[in-house]
Design a protein around this motif. Structure first.
Motif, short mmCIF file in Angstrom:
data_model
loop_
_atom_site.label_atom_id
_atom_site.label_comp_id
_atom_site.label_asym_id
_atom_site.label_seq_id
_atom_site.Cartn_x
_atom_site.Cartn_y
_atom_site.Cartn_z
N ARG A 128 0.84 -1.20 0.00
CA ARG A 128 0.00 0.00 0.00
C ARG A 128 0.87 1.25 0.00
O ARG A 128 2.09 1.19 0.22
N ASP A 129 0.25 2.42 -0.24
CA ASP A 129 0.98 3.68 -0.24
C ASP A 129 1.65 3.90 1.11
O ASP A 129 1.09 3.58 2.17
N LEU A 130 2.84 4.47 1.06
CA LEU A 130 3.60 4.72 2.28
C LEU A 130 3.13 6.02 2.94
O LEU A 130 2.87 7.00 2.26
N SER A 131 3.02 6.02 4.26
CA SER A 131 2.68 7.22 5.02
C SER A 131 3.96 7.77 5.64
O SER A 131 4.53 7.16 6.55
N GLN A 132 4.42 8.91 5.14
CA GLN A 132 5.63 9.54 5.67
C GLN A 132 5.47 9.87 7.15
O GLN A 132 6.39 9.67 7.95
N ASP A 133 4.29 10.36 7.53
CA ASP A 133 4.05 10.72 8.93
C ASP A 133 4.16 9.49 9.83
O ASP A 133 4.70 9.56 10.94
N ARG A 134 3.65 8.36 9.37
CA ARG A 134 3.71 7.13 10.16
C ARG A 134 5.16 6.67 10.30
O ARG A 134 5.59 6.25 11.39
N VAL A 135 5.91 6.74 9.21
CA VAL A 135 7.32 6.36 9.27
C VAL A 135 8.07 7.23 10.28
O VAL A 135 8.84 6.73 11.09
N GLU A 136 7.82 8.53 10.24
CA GLU A 136 8.52 9.45 11.14
C GLU A 136 8.14 9.20 12.60
O GLU A 136 8.99 9.32 13.49
N SER A 137 6.88 8.84 12.86
CA SER A 137 6.47 8.58 14.24
C SER A 137 7.15 7.32 14.77
O SER A 137 7.61 7.28 15.92
N TYR A 138 7.24 6.28 13.94
CA TYR A 138 7.95 5.07 14.35
C TYR A 138 9.43 5.36 14.56
O TYR A 138 10.05 4.87 15.51
N ALA A 139 10.00 6.15 13.65
CA ALA A 139 11.44 6.45 13.73
C ALA A 139 11.78 7.20 15.01
O ALA A 139 12.86 7.00 15.59
N ARG A 140 10.88 8.09 15.46
CA ARG A 140 11.14 8.81 16.71
C ARG A 140 11.26 7.84 17.88
O ARG A 140 12.15 7.97 18.72
N ASP A 141 10.36 6.86 17.93
CA ASP A 141 10.41 5.87 19.00
C ASP A 141 11.68 5.02 18.92
O ASP A 141 12.32 4.72 19.92
N MET A 142 12.03 4.64 17.70
CA MET A 142 13.24 3.82 17.53
C MET A 142 14.49 4.59 17.95
O MET A 142 15.37 4.04 18.60
#
Length: 299
Positions: free
Chosen positions: A59-73
């Motif tokens: 499916r289409d990638l969500s940049q906002d979702r990627v950034e939220s996960y990356a902050r936690d990581m």
């Protein structure tokens, strides 16, 4: 919108190529496998970057979702759970593209389950179950008004960051701790049905201000929410009037509404003229932000 998505995707791909260009990279591509296999492993940025080469049907990638996960990581707050990366029998990524991109973006190594050898046809069954929301987590933990609290926290985040972000679970956990006193007050005080008068941007602003001026916020809310016997030069009167009028005309953004709420509160706290701050001066935000160590911007 399409232009922004393409630009964001280009930036992510540049980061992926940068990770792959490291001389230490020896990660092999995912290979086709026979039979379902499950393992727990540490996924490095190099591994994620290589695996994303087989993310060819998703499916289409969500940049906002990627950034939220990356902050936690990046915080080291990403936790191993039962939700892993799913790979089809032909080596194609079925589930986990946002997590893999977040590993690449954050530069962090995470521990995760990995399931390989799945039939390609299972794609249609992935992510079909009801997701657990942050408000669900609040309710499970015994909290009340979970949906309201999440809306207040999102308004505060928008107030601070000047944009609408996807909040990760760790983002929310940090905010719930930071604004605990204000949240506890709002849950008890804001008992009326949701309306323009007690919308999330307004209550969120009051929760934000509560840590700095709790007594002023409590008094302000009692007068503002009731609207009884308010003089025409009272900040509560002007904010209430503005909210009701702007709600009918829909002429104000959510963040601007929060700033106006802080402006009215500052007039009460500082004893200023009603004409100086009610227009939504950003100085009102900085006045209350000092409690959290947020330094005033020079932009």
């Amino acid at each position: 919108m399409a232009h922004n998505k393409a630009r964001n995707m280009k930036k992510l791909e540049q980061q992926r190529q940068f990770v792959l260009s490291a001389p230490t990279v020896k990660t092999e591509k995912l290979q086709a496998t026979s039979g379902v296999q499950t393992s727990t492993l540490h996924i490095t940025p190099q591994m994620a970057a290589r695996w994303l080469e087989t993310n060819t049907a998703n499916r289409d990638l969500s940049q906002d979702r990627v950034e939220s996960y990356a902050r936690d990581m990046a915080r080291g707050a990403w936790r191993l759970n039962n939700q892993g990366i799913a790979i089809a029998e032909n080596g194609v990524v079925l589930d986990g593209q946002h997590r893999l991109w977040a590993v690449v973006l954050s530069g962090a190594t995470i521990e995760s389950l990995l399931m390989t050898g799945l039939a390609t046809g299972v794609r249609s069954t992935i992510d079909r179950l009801r997701p657990r929301s942050i408000s669900d987590d609040i309710a499970i933990s015994g909290g009340k008004k979970g949906q309201h609290i999440v809306a207040w926290m999102r308004s505060i985040d928008q107030l601070v960051h000047r944009e609408t972000r996807v909040l990760s679970s760790e983002d929310m956990a940090i905010m719930l701790t930071l604004h605990d006193a204000g949240i506890q007050w709002a849950v008890k005080a804001c008992t009326t049905k949701r309306s323009a008068i007690n919308s999330a941007p307004i209550i969120g602003a009051m929760v934000f201000a509560y840590s700095t001026e709790p007594t002023a916020v409590e008094r302000f809310w009692l007068r503002y929410s009731s609207g009884a016997a308010l003089a025409e030069n009272a900040p509560e009167y002007h904010l209430r009037k503005f909210v009701l009028e702007s709600n009918r005309k829909k002429i104000i953004s959510r963040r601007d509404l929060s700033v106006k709420t802080l402006s009215a509160l500052r007039i009460v706290v500082a004893g200023e003229s009603i004409h100086l701050r009610l227009l939504g001066n950003e100085k009102s935000f900085w006045f209350f932000a000092r409690k959290f160590g947020i330094l005033e911007s020079t932009d």
